[in-house]
Design a protein around this motif. Structure first.
Motif, PDB file in Angstrom:
ATOM      1  N   VAL A  45       2.736 -17.573 -17.108  1.00  0.00           N
ATOM      2  CA  VAL A  45       1.886 -17.164 -15.978  1.00  0.00           C
ATOM      3  C   VAL A  45       1.844 -15.651 -15.862  1.00  0.00           C
ATOM      4  O   VAL A  45       2.774 -14.949 -16.267  1.00  0.00           O
ATOM      5  CB  VAL A  45       2.352 -17.690 -14.596  1.00  0.00           C
ATOM      6  CG1 VAL A  45       2.076 -19.134 -14.384  1.00  0.00           C
ATOM      7  CG2 VAL A  45       3.768 -17.313 -14.299  1.00  0.00           C
ATOM      8  N   GLU A  46       0.752 -15.180 -15.295  1.00  0.00           N
ATOM      9  CA  GLU A  46       0.668 -13.774 -14.881  1.00  0.00           C
ATOM     10  C   GLU A  46       0.202 -13.771 -13.428  1.00  0.00           C
ATOM     11  O   GLU A  46      -0.747 -14.486 -13.070  1.00  0.00           O
ATOM     12  CB  GLU A  46      -0.347 -13.015 -15.746  1.00  0.00           C
ATOM     13  CG  GLU A  46      -0.454 -11.538 -15.351  1.00  0.00           C
ATOM     14  CD  GLU A  46      -1.488 -10.796 -16.188  1.00  0.00           C
ATOM     15  OE1 GLU A  46      -1.585 -11.036 -17.419  1.00  0.00           O
ATOM     16  OE2 GLU A  46      -2.223  -9.972 -15.595  1.00  0.00           O
ATOM     17  N   CYS A  47       0.879 -12.974 -12.596  1.00  0.00           N
ATOM     18  CA  CYS A  47       0.479 -12.834 -11.189  1.00  0.00           C
ATOM     19  C   CYS A  47      -0.279 -11.530 -11.002  1.00  0.00           C
ATOM     20  O   CYS A  47       0.162 -10.478 -11.476  1.00  0.00           O
ATOM     21  CB  CYS A  47       1.708 -12.819 -10.276  1.00  0.00           C
ATOM     22  SG  CYS A  47       2.499 -14.410 -10.143  1.00  0.00           S
ATOM     23  N   PHE A  48      -1.400 -11.619 -10.301  1.00  0.00           N
ATOM     24  CA  PHE A  48      -2.229 -10.442 -10.038  1.00  0.00           C
ATOM     25  C   PHE A  48      -2.631 -10.466  -8.569  1.00  0.00           C
ATOM     26  O   PHE A  48      -3.020 -11.517  -8.043  1.00  0.00           O
ATOM     27  CB  PHE A  48      -3.477 -10.489 -10.923  1.00  0.00           C
ATOM     28  CG  PHE A  48      -4.480  -9.408 -10.635  1.00  0.00           C
ATOM     29  CD1 PHE A  48      -4.314  -8.133 -11.150  1.00  0.00           C
ATOM     30  CD2 PHE A  48      -5.596  -9.669  -9.838  1.00  0.00           C
ATOM     31  CE1 PHE A  48      -5.243  -7.132 -10.875  1.00  0.00           C
ATOM     32  CE2 PHE A  48      -6.524  -8.673  -9.563  1.00  0.00           C
ATOM     33  CZ  PHE A  48      -6.341  -7.398 -10.084  1.00  0.00           C
ATOM     34  N   GLN A  49      -2.526  -9.317  -7.916  1.00  0.00           N
ATOM     35  CA  GLN A  49      -2.981  -9.214  -6.515  1.00  0.00           C
ATOM     36  C   GLN A  49      -3.822  -7.961  -6.374  1.00  0.00           C
ATOM     37  O   GLN A  49      -3.487  -6.907  -6.915  1.00  0.00           O
ATOM     38  CB  GLN A  49      -1.777  -9.157  -5.562  1.00  0.00           C
ATOM     39  CG  GLN A  49      -2.120  -9.277  -4.071  1.00  0.00           C
ATOM     40  CD  GLN A  49      -2.554  -7.959  -3.433  1.00  0.00           C
ATOM     41  OE1 GLN A  49      -2.123  -6.883  -3.835  1.00  0.00           O
ATOM     42  NE2 GLN A  49      -3.435  -8.039  -2.442  1.00  0.00           N
ATOM     43  N   SER A  50      -4.930  -8.084  -5.631  1.00  0.00           N
ATOM     44  CA  SER A  50      -5.715  -6.893  -5.329  1.00  0.00           C
ATOM     45  C   SER A  50      -6.379  -7.039  -3.968  1.00  0.00           C
ATOM     46  O   SER A  50      -6.741  -8.149  -3.550  1.00  0.00           O
ATOM     47  CB  SER A  50      -6.782  -6.647  -6.390  1.00  0.00           C
ATOM     48  OG  SER A  50      -7.546  -5.504  -6.029  1.00  0.00           O
ATOM     49  N   ASN A  51      -6.553  -5.896  -3.326  1.00  0.00           N
ATOM     50  CA  ASN A  51      -7.290  -5.856  -2.058  1.00  0.00           C
ATOM     51  C   ASN A  51      -8.772  -5.579  -2.288  1.00  0.00           C
ATOM     52  O   ASN A  51      -9.530  -5.469  -1.318  1.00  0.00           O
ATOM     53  CB  ASN A  51      -6.694  -4.773  -1.153  1.00  0.00           C
ATOM     54  CG  ASN A  51      -5.268  -5.113  -0.744  1.00  0.00           C
ATOM     55  OD1 ASN A  51      -4.937  -6.283  -0.544  1.00  0.00           O
ATOM     56  ND2 ASN A  51      -4.416  -4.119  -0.638  1.00  0.00           N
ATOM     57  N   HIS A  52      -9.174  -5.474  -3.560  1.00  0.00           N
ATOM     58  CA  HIS A  52     -10.525  -5.017  -3.889  1.00  0.00           C
ATOM     59  C   HIS A  52     -11.323  -6.113  -4.608  1.00  0.00           C
ATOM     60  O   HIS A  52     -10.900  -6.606  -5.655  1.00  0.00           O
ATOM     61  CB  HIS A  52     -10.454  -3.760  -4.751  1.00  0.00           C
ATOM     62  CG  HIS A  52      -9.643  -2.676  -4.090  1.00  0.00           C
ATOM     63  ND1 HIS A  52     -10.166  -1.857  -3.117  1.00  0.00           N
ATOM     64  CD2 HIS A  52      -8.345  -2.350  -4.219  1.00  0.00           C
ATOM     65  CE1 HIS A  52      -9.217  -1.049  -2.687  1.00  0.00           C
ATOM     66  NE2 HIS A  52      -8.098  -1.320  -3.337  1.00  0.00           N
ATOM     67  N   GLU A  53     -12.471  -6.429  -4.085  1.00  0.00           N
ATOM     68  CA  GLU A  53     -13.303  -7.503  -4.638  1.00  0.00           C
ATOM     69  C   GLU A  53     -13.641  -7.246  -6.103  1.00  0.00           C
ATOM     70  O   GLU A  53     -13.529  -8.137  -6.951  1.00  0.00           O
ATOM     71  CB  GLU A  53     -14.581  -7.614  -3.794  1.00  0.00           C
ATOM     72  CG  GLU A  53     -15.488  -8.761  -4.197  1.00  0.00           C
ATOM     73  CD  GLU A  53     -16.705  -8.855  -3.271  1.00  0.00           C
ATOM     74  OE1 GLU A  53     -16.986  -7.878  -2.547  1.00  0.00           O
ATOM     75  OE2 GLU A  53     -17.357  -9.915  -3.276  1.00  0.00           O
ATOM     76  N   GLY A  54     -14.070  -6.014  -6.406  1.00  0.00           N
ATOM     77  CA  GLY A  54     -14.467  -5.698  -7.786  1.00  0.00           C
ATOM     78  C   GLY A  54     -13.301  -5.822  -8.764  1.00  0.00           C
ATOM     79  O   GLY A  54     -13.490  -6.227  -9.917  1.00  0.00           O
ATOM     80  N   ALA A  55     -12.112  -5.465  -8.304  1.00  0.00           N
ATOM     81  CA  ALA A  55     -10.932  -5.577  -9.182  1.00  0.00           C
ATOM     82  C   ALA A  55     -10.642  -7.047  -9.492  1.00  0.00           C
ATOM     83  O   ALA A  55     -10.219  -7.384 -10.604  1.00  0.00           O
ATOM     84  CB  ALA A  55      -9.721  -4.929  -8.517  1.00  0.00           C
ATOM     85  N   ILE A  56     -10.894  -7.905  -8.511  1.00  0.00           N
ATOM     86  CA  ILE A  56     -10.689  -9.352  -8.741  1.00  0.00           C
ATOM     87  C   ILE A  56     -11.750  -9.871  -9.710  1.00  0.00           C
ATOM     88  O   ILE A  56     -11.450 -10.640 -10.631  1.00  0.00           O
ATOM     89  CB  ILE A  56     -10.695 -10.105  -7.387  1.00  0.00           C
ATOM     90  CG1 ILE A  56      -9.473  -9.674  -6.561  1.00  0.00           C
ATOM     91  CG2 ILE A  56     -10.691 -11.628  -7.604  1.00  0.00           C
ATOM     92  CD1 ILE A  56      -9.490 -10.141  -5.109  1.00  0.00           C
ATOM     93  N   VAL A  57     -12.985  -9.426  -9.542  1.00  0.00           N
ATOM     94  CA  VAL A  57     -14.058  -9.807 -10.480  1.00  0.00           C
ATOM     95  C   VAL A  57     -13.697  -9.333 -11.892  1.00  0.00           C
ATOM     96  O   VAL A  57     -13.805 -10.100 -12.865  1.00  0.00           O
ATOM     97  CB  VAL A  57     -15.415  -9.221 -10.031  1.00  0.00           C
ATOM     98  CG1 VAL A  57     -16.472  -9.379 -11.112  1.00  0.00           C
ATOM     99  CG2 VAL A  57     -15.877  -9.886  -8.728  1.00  0.00           C
TER     100      VAL A  57
END
Ligand code: DQA
Length: 143
Positions: A45-57
């Motif tokens: 698994v890799e965990c990723f968190q962002s507060n930014h919509e574009g970064a999630i896209v």
């Protein structure tokens, strides 16, 4: 098998943020639980968190050809982001939606989930265990 776990805005503030809704454990504890689940299930698994919509896209786009499944809690973007929905549809990687709280019994504006329209399953209201369930479900689905 590789699963990408994506968490959206304000989930980095778990523990501090509305603990009556989201619990007292912090984001680091959530990541530890996810890593432990992966070890038990024999997957990566890799965990990723962002507060930014574009970064999630961007992260969803970069998962194509690298990950077999996605677990996603888009947080507030659940209810607003056609961009995240379109990214999930574009890469067509099997995805499972998770919400820590039971959004089904919350405010009317939380009753629409755009990301959920591209997901094969949704877990809500199970706290952190929703992520464990989602990983287990994806593992069975993918094998
Ligand atoms: C959430 C529910 C969303 O409505 C909210 O905006 C969040 C967290 C949950 O995990 O319960 O940030 O996705």
């Amino acid at each position: 098998m590789k699963i990408l776990v994506i968490n959206g805005p304000n989930l980095n503030l778990l523990g501090l943020r509305e603990p009556e809704l989201y619990g007292k454990q912090d984001y680091a504890a959530l990541c530890r639980l996810i890593e432990e689940t992966a070890v038990l299930e024999g997957i990566e698994v890799e965990c990723f968190q962002s507060n930014h919509e574009g970064a999630i896209v961007d992260k969803i786009q970069s998962a194509w050809g690298r990950f077999d499944g996605i677990v996603i809690n888009p947080a507030a973007y659940t209810h607003t982001s056609v961009a995240i929905l379109d990214a999930l549809k574009a890469v067509a990687i099997p995805a499972v939606e998770v919400h820590i709280s039971d959004v089904g019994v919350r405010e009317p504006f939380r009753q629409i989930s755009y990301a959920g329209m591209a997901c094969i399953k949704t877990y809500m209201g199970l706290g952190f265990d929703g992520y464990v369930q989602a990983i287990g479900y994806l593992k069975e689905y993918l094998k």
